[in-house]
Design a protein around this motif. Structure first.
Motif, PDB file in Angstrom:
ATOM      1  N   UNK A  77      17.884  -8.967  30.764  1.00  0.00           N
ATOM      2  CA  UNK A  77      17.559  -9.687  31.976  1.00  0.00           C
ATOM      3  C   UNK A  77      18.128 -10.903  32.280  1.00  0.00           C
ATOM      4  N   UNK A  78      18.767 -10.965  33.595  1.00  0.00           N
ATOM      5  CA  UNK A  78      19.763 -11.905  33.834  1.00  0.00           C
ATOM      6  C   UNK A  78      19.005 -12.590  35.114  1.00  0.00           C
ATOM      7  N   UNK A  79      19.847 -13.986  35.185  1.00  0.00           N
ATOM      8  CA  UNK A  79      19.154 -14.751  36.329  1.00  0.00           C
ATOM      9  C   UNK A  79      17.914 -15.741  36.013  1.00  0.00           C
ATOM     10  N   UNK A  80      17.292 -16.483  36.893  1.00  0.00           N
ATOM     11  CA  UNK A  80      16.320 -17.266  36.619  1.00  0.00           C
ATOM     12  C   UNK A  80      14.856 -16.775  36.237  1.00  0.00           C
ATOM     13  N   UNK A  81      14.668 -15.500  36.707  1.00  0.00           N
ATOM     14  CA  UNK A  81      13.312 -14.877  36.445  1.00  0.00           C
ATOM     15  C   UNK A  81      13.405 -14.117  35.320  1.00  0.00           C
ATOM     16  N   UNK A  82      12.316 -14.379  34.570  1.00  0.00           N
ATOM     17  CA  UNK A  82      12.458 -13.658  33.275  1.00  0.00           C
ATOM     18  C   UNK A  82      11.530 -12.363  33.263  1.00  0.00           C
ATOM     19  N   UNK A  83      11.876 -11.559  31.828  1.00  0.00           N
ATOM     20  CA  UNK A  83      11.132 -10.185  31.817  1.00  0.00           C
ATOM     21  C   UNK A  83       9.608 -10.154  31.663  1.00  0.00           C
ATOM     22  N   UNK A  84       8.748 -10.669  32.603  1.00  0.00           N
ATOM     23  CA  UNK A  84       7.320 -10.471  32.544  1.00  0.00           C
ATOM     24  C   UNK A  84       7.015  -8.960  33.018  1.00  0.00           C
ATOM     25  N   UNK A  85       6.170  -8.563  32.703  1.00  0.00           N
ATOM     26  CA  UNK A  85       5.824  -7.115  33.001  1.00  0.00           C
ATOM     27  C   UNK A  85       5.703  -6.944  34.432  1.00  0.00           C
ATOM     28  N   UNK A  86       4.800  -7.615  35.232  1.00  0.00           N
ATOM     29  CA  UNK A  86       4.762  -7.382  36.957  1.00  0.00           C
ATOM     30  C   UNK A  86       5.892  -8.056  37.691  1.00  0.00           C
ATOM     31  N   UNK A  87       7.042  -8.610  37.281  1.00  0.00           N
ATOM     32  CA  UNK A  87       8.012  -8.865  37.977  1.00  0.00           C
ATOM     33  C   UNK A  87       8.712  -7.712  38.358  1.00  0.00           C
ATOM     34  N   UNK A  88       9.522  -7.716  39.348  1.00  0.00           N
ATOM     35  CA  UNK A  88      10.081  -6.628  40.140  1.00  0.00           C
ATOM     36  C   UNK A  88      11.422  -6.757  40.068  1.00  0.00           C
ATOM     37  N   UNK A  89      12.015  -5.520  39.683  1.00  0.00           N
ATOM     38  CA  UNK A  89      13.675  -5.519  39.580  1.00  0.00           C
ATOM     39  C   UNK A  89      14.376  -5.530  41.037  1.00  0.00           C
ATOM     40  N   UNK A  90      15.121  -6.487  41.310  1.00  0.00           N
ATOM     41  CA  UNK A  90      15.848  -6.745  42.606  1.00  0.00           C
ATOM     42  C   UNK A  90      17.073  -5.850  42.494  1.00  0.00           C
ATOM     43  N   UNK A  91      17.944  -6.024  41.427  1.00  0.00           N
ATOM     44  CA  UNK A  91      19.134  -5.503  41.283  1.00  0.00           C
ATOM     45  C   UNK A  91      19.530  -5.290  40.101  1.00  0.00           C
ATOM     46  N   UNK A  92      20.465  -4.187  39.832  1.00  0.00           N
ATOM     47  CA  UNK A  92      20.918  -3.673  38.381  1.00  0.00           C
ATOM     48  C   UNK A  92      22.435  -3.343  38.508  1.00  0.00           C
ATOM     49  N   UNK A  93      23.152  -3.692  37.255  1.00  0.00           N
ATOM     50  CA  UNK A  93      24.404  -3.352  36.968  1.00  0.00           C
ATOM     51  C   UNK A  93      24.599  -2.876  35.640  1.00  0.00           C
ATOM     52  N   UNK A  94      25.154  -1.743  35.474  1.00  0.00           N
ATOM     53  CA  UNK A  94      25.963  -1.061  36.889  1.00  0.00           C
ATOM     54  C   UNK A  94      25.002  -0.518  37.739  1.00  0.00           C
ATOM     55  N   UNK A  95      25.578  -0.098  38.854  1.00  0.00           N
ATOM     56  CA  UNK A  95      24.645   0.459  39.988  1.00  0.00           C
ATOM     57  C   UNK A  95      24.048   1.836  39.512  1.00  0.00           C
ATOM     58  N   UNK A  96      23.041   2.081  40.489  1.00  0.00           N
ATOM     59  CA  UNK A  96      22.244   3.474  40.133  1.00  0.00           C
ATOM     60  C   UNK A  96      23.361   4.633  40.589  1.00  0.00           C
ATOM     61  N   UNK A  97      23.262   5.771  39.800  1.00  0.00           N
ATOM     62  CA  UNK A  97      24.207   6.827  39.950  1.00  0.00           C
ATOM     63  C   UNK A  97      25.536   6.644  39.353  1.00  0.00           C
ATOM     64  N   UNK A  98      25.802   5.401  38.732  1.00  0.00           N
ATOM     65  CA  UNK A  98      27.314   5.285  38.078  1.00  0.00           C
ATOM     66  C   UNK A  98      27.160   6.328  36.889  1.00  0.00           C
ATOM     67  N   UNK A  99      28.303   6.816  36.437  1.00  0.00           N
ATOM     68  CA  UNK A  99      28.498   7.673  35.418  1.00  0.00           C
ATOM     69  C   UNK A  99      29.077   6.880  34.237  1.00  0.00           C
ATOM     70  N   UNK A 100      28.546   6.602  32.979  1.00  0.00           N
ATOM     71  CA  UNK A 100      29.100   5.746  32.045  1.00  0.00           C
ATOM     72  C   UNK A 100      29.364   6.687  30.854  1.00  0.00           C
ATOM     73  N   UNK A 101      30.327   6.181  29.936  1.00  0.00           N
ATOM     74  CA  UNK A 101      30.349   6.646  28.720  1.00  0.00           C
ATOM     75  C   UNK A 101      29.414   6.771  27.877  1.00  0.00           C
ATOM     76  N   UNK A 102      29.074   7.677  27.200  1.00  0.00           N
ATOM     77  CA  UNK A 102      27.858   7.633  26.155  1.00  0.00           C
ATOM     78  C   UNK A 102      28.117   6.800  24.882  1.00  0.00           C
ATOM     79  N   UNK A 103      28.138   5.447  24.896  1.00  0.00           N
ATOM     80  CA  UNK A 103      28.399   4.612  23.936  1.00  0.00           C
ATOM     81  C   UNK A 103      27.342   4.469  22.961  1.00  0.00           C
ATOM     82  N   UNK A 104      26.110   5.300  22.990  1.00  0.00           N
ATOM     83  CA  UNK A 104      25.028   4.944  22.263  1.00  0.00           C
ATOM     84  C   UNK A 104      23.942   4.530  22.985  1.00  0.00           C
ATOM     85  N   UNK A 105      24.119   3.443  23.522  1.00  0.00           N
ATOM     86  CA  UNK A 105      22.702   2.900  24.514  1.00  0.00           C
ATOM     87  C   UNK A 105      23.509   1.682  25.219  1.00  0.00           C
TER      88      UNK A 105
END
Length: 288
Positions: A77-105
């Motif tokens: 989790x990045x930014x000022x809002x922390x990872x509480x259960x009911x908080x909502x995801x505003x954005x993600x990086x990398x973006x949805x649909x991006x193809x990544x090399x399977x480095x493990x996790x």
């Protein structure tokens, strides 16, 4: 006769010297040829496996992290809002649909906004296991294929006759009756201010806990994928029960027995059992 031998002696010596030099040169050349190393062949590089980033935007954080963990991703989790259960995801990086090399996790960075439900306990800002680098996979330089020419049909396509209205309506009517029955039977255990409603297209909390109990066989090994599956189901049941979803207390009792088996089989799970027991006490107190 003696004079002839003396006259021939220099020639014999010259011929012998030439033969010795020539033999040595041939031997050196042969030795050099035999011992020379052939250039090693470079093996062709195998394509690296890739994974596609799922879209978890607008999802409640508890569900978003479960989706990522089930897909083999780590998160933070990045930014000022922390990872509480009911908080909502505003954005993600990398973006949805991006193809990544399977480095493990591969690690996905999540930026959250505050939810409506009260935030209690300690937030979770990193995944329960160490993540790896998120590396974008390079596009393959595949040759472009020209689309095949479309052939026109020689005869017009046959149009299927529509089924009679009374026959097509039967499956829809049965489905509606089943849905209505399910909606009527899954009432909330209690009302929690700001809590999201139970998603009725998902199985109930007791059914989820029962499936998790059946899934945890004695031969189930504590692989990374199995641990992610257990943690995801655990978080779903605990969070749903705190929201007051249908029969959350019963689901938590089954979950606690699963956690105790996890401790016995895998040597982990003490913290998860403590969380489940605390949730059960809170749910039972509110349901009275």
């Amino acid at each position: 006769m003696a004079v002839s031998i003396r006259a021939l002696l220099p020639r014999v010596l010259v011929v012998a010297a030439v033969w010795i030099i020539a033999s040595g040169t041939l031997t050196f050349a042969a030795d050099k040829t035999l011992t020379s190393k052939a250039a090693p062949k470079t093996p062709a590089a195998l394509p690296k496996p890739t994974v596609v980033v799922p879209d978890v935007r607008t999802q409640a954080f508890v569900f978003a992290k479960g989706i990522l963990e089930d897909g083999g991703f780590a998160w933070r989790v990045t930014g000022p809002v922390h990872g509480y259960a009911t908080n909502v995801v505003a954005s993600q990086t990398p973006a949805a649909g991006a193809r990544l090399v399977d480095t493990g996790a591969p690690t996905i960075a999540l930026r959250l906004t505050s939810g409506k439900y009260a935030q209690g306990g300690n937030p979770e800002d990193t995944s329960p296991y160490v993540g790896t680098a998120a590396i974008l996979a390079k596009a393959l330089n595949a040759p472009t294929k020209k689309p095949a020419a479309r052939k026109l049909p020689l005869a017009p396509p046959k149009v299927k006759k529509a089924a009679p209205a009374h026959k097509s309506a039967k499956p829809a009517r049965k489905k509606a009756v089943r849905l209505h029955t399910r909606l009527r039977r899954r009432h909330a255990a209690f009302l929690a201010p700001g809590a999201p409603k139970e998603p009725l297209d998902e199985i109930s909390l007791p059914a989820r806990a029962a499936r998790l109990s059946v899934w945890l066989t004695p031969s189930r090994r504590p692989t990374a994928a199995n641990q992610r599956h257990w943690l995801y189901q655990h978080a779903w049941i605990v969070t749903g029960a705190r929201f007051g979803w249908w029969h959350g207390a019963a689901a938590l009792r089954v979950l606690i027995s699963v956690d105790r088996r996890v401790e016995s089989q895998w040597g982990i799970g003490t913290r998860s059992e403590t969380v489940a027991r605390a949730a059960l006490a809170a749910v039972e107190a509110r349901a009275k």
